[in-house]
Design an enzyme around this catalytic site. Structure first.
Site, PDB file in Angstrom:
ATOM      1  N   THR A   1      -5.142  13.028   5.512  1.00 10.73           N
ATOM      2  CA  THR A   1      -3.752  13.150   5.950  1.00 10.73           C
ATOM      3  C   THR A   1      -3.583  14.389   6.823  1.00 10.73           C
ATOM      4  OG1 THR A   1      -3.034  12.082   3.906  1.00 10.73           O
ATOM      5  CG2 THR A   1      -1.352  13.200   5.206  1.00 10.73           C
TER       6      THR A   1
ATOM      7  N   LYS B   1       0.860  -1.186   0.000  1.00  8.90           N
ATOM      8  CA  LYS B   1       0.000   0.000   0.000  1.00  8.90           C
ATOM      9  C   LYS B   1       0.889   1.226   0.000  1.00  8.90           C
ATOM     10  CE  LYS B   1      -4.048   1.906   0.080  1.00  8.90           C
ATOM     11  NZ  LYS B   1      -3.537   2.876  -0.919  1.00  8.90           N
TER      12      LYS B   1
ATOM     13  N   LYS C   1       4.795   2.883   8.464  1.00  8.53           N
ATOM     14  CA  LYS C   1       3.567   3.625   8.748  1.00  8.53           C
ATOM     15  C   LYS C   1       2.368   2.694   8.902  1.00  8.53           C
ATOM     16  CE  LYS C   1       3.285   7.266   6.311  1.00  8.53           C
ATOM     17  NZ  LYS C   1       3.098   8.213   5.200  1.00  8.53           N
TER      18      LYS C   1
ATOM     19  N   LYS D   1       5.370   1.871  -2.959  1.00  4.09           N
ATOM     20  CA  LYS D   1       5.333   3.253  -3.452  1.00  4.09           C
ATOM     21  C   LYS D   1       5.629   3.236  -4.935  1.00  4.09           C
ATOM     22  CE  LYS D   1       4.693   7.422  -1.610  1.00  4.09           C
ATOM     23  NZ  LYS D   1       3.769   7.737  -0.495  1.00  4.09           N
TER      24      LYS D   1
END
Length: 424
Positions: free
Chosen positions: A198, A78, A102, A114
């Site tokens: 976020t 993810k 994270k 990523k």
């Protein structure tokens, strides 16, 4: 001794070098799991792809793209996709690794991944951007999927780009697969609350940190670097809590106003002009002077490597909330700790986005969607609980919040690695 990866040569101040230094610091707290620590220093898979597209004038241009899956021990990969002219494989490797940390820090059932394309999207027309996105998606389609690796928006990508990615993947597999990406438009399976998630996570962790330090947010001075989705959302929430946004900086300029910037006006200005530069609700300042602004809370929400050792010596903030990924260099981290400046690290501070991405993914599988209030309540509960576990670990070992976050996350990752074993 294990040899470094042959295709990348990290330096101490490079993103991957920063990540490796962070892992080294946490190894003493891993107990018997330390024998697996080398796992954290090696991405599981790194894909480099060529992206040829036909430009509007008939020329053929080639762009270089990446998708890195750092660790999949706890679930599918993810992590976002960024479009930027400075994207490199090493940067994407570091970002994927930070996603592993994270996701584990907030206990989501994901590994870290990523993606990125080395391109300035502002130089492409709308149609060229669509063609590039679709070709990139097709090229990385070998390794992405709702149960394999789920991309999301990052720097210079947005819900429209996610819609193109979802559609391309769906056409290639012959069925609509809404769960292959998150951060999609609402009517294509996106989640309410995702756009500001976020920034909301930055605010929630900042509010909890301020409470622990006895800092009243009403009247607190806040400086924000980067006024995109994350920085603007965090600024809006701090302003609603009574904070004064005394400085804002992005690639277009630096604006300061000790009495507080009007966030609604500034947001409208950024939307109209593309940046904070030229905003008349404050005074223009030299870019480097941003780091000298007197503030209680600093929110670096731009790119990595912004807080250097020299800047760390000058900061006047009591709390640093890392809205960006990797904004503080390791030597700067040490200086801030010595000066008593509390740093809430990126791997917990900006985890609100991936948390709501997780909610979106779950909703897509069930085809049952929650209200925005439900999303925000669930987000706060997860963020507050994760931060408490991390803070307890920091207090127990007398270590920084960053090292404590890595300790909690790496323990979860390596426990999964150990229990799964090695195959074959």
């Amino acid at each position: 001794m294990p040899q470094p990866l042959s295709f990348v040569h990290p330096t101490p101040h490079s993103p991957w070098g920063t990540y490796l230094a962070q892992v080294d610091r946490v190894v003493p707290y891993l107990g018997h799991l330390a024998r697996w620590a080398e796992t954290l220093k090696r991405p599981k898979r790194a894909l480099i792809v060529d992206i040829p597209i036909e430009m509007d004038d008939g020329r053929i241009e080639h762009f270089e793209g990446y998708r890195v899956q750092h660790n999949m021990s706890r679930g599918p990969g993810k992590g976002g996709v960024r479009y930027h002219p400075d994207v490199t494989l090493e940067e994407v490797m570091a970002l994927s690794a930070w996603m592993s940390i994270k996701n584990a820090a907030v206990n989501l059932p994901y590994g870290g991944a990523k993606g990125g394309v080395r391109v300035d999207p502002k130089q492409l027309t709308h149609k060229e951007l669509e063609r590039m996105t679709r070709r990139y998606t097709s090229e990385i389609g070998l390794i992405i999927g709702p149960q394999q690796d789920i991309p999301a928006p990052d720097v210079n990508t947005n819900p429209q780009i996610m819609a193109w990615m979802m559609d391309t993947y769906s056409m290639n597999v012959g069925a609509t697969a809404t769960g292959v990406v998150t951060g999609k438009p609402i009517h294509l399976g996106g989640s309410l609350g995702r756009v500001k998630a976020t920034g909301r996570g930055v605010f929630v962790t900042g509010r909890e940190a301020a409470r622990r330090l006895g800092l009243d947010l009403n009247g607190a001075r806040v400086a924000v670097q980067g006024f995109g989705n994350v920085g603007s959302s965090a600024a809006e929430l701090f302003a609603q809590a009574g904070g004064r946004i005394v400085a804002a900086q992005d690639h277009t300029g630096t604006i300061v106003n000790d009495k507080g910037l009007d966030i609604a006006d500034l947001t409208a200005h950024v939307k109209a002009t593309g940046g904070v530069g030229g905003f008349r609700g404050g005074e223009a300042a030299d870019g480097e002077s941003f780091w000298d602004v007197a503030c209680d809370i600093l929110v670096p929400a731009a790119l990595e490597g912004q807080i250097t050792a020299a800047r760390a010596q000058r900061l006047k903030a009591r709390i640093v909330l890392e809205g960006a990924n990797g904004p503080t260099l390791p030597d700067a981290d040490d200086i801030l700790a010595e000066r008593g400046v509390l740093v809430v690290p990126d791997v917990i501070c900006n985890a609100g986005g991936v948390t709501v991405s997780y909610f979106e993914w779950v909703q897509d599988f069930s085809s049952f969607f929650w209200t925005e209030d439900e999303i925000n309540v669930r987000l706060e509960k997860i963020m507050i609980g994760a931060l408490k576990r991390i803070w307890d670990t920091a207090d127990r070992h007398q270590i920084t919040l960053r090292t404590a976050t890595f300790a909690v996350a790496c323990e979860r990752i390596l426990m999964a690695r150990e229990e799964r074993g090695l195959y074959p």
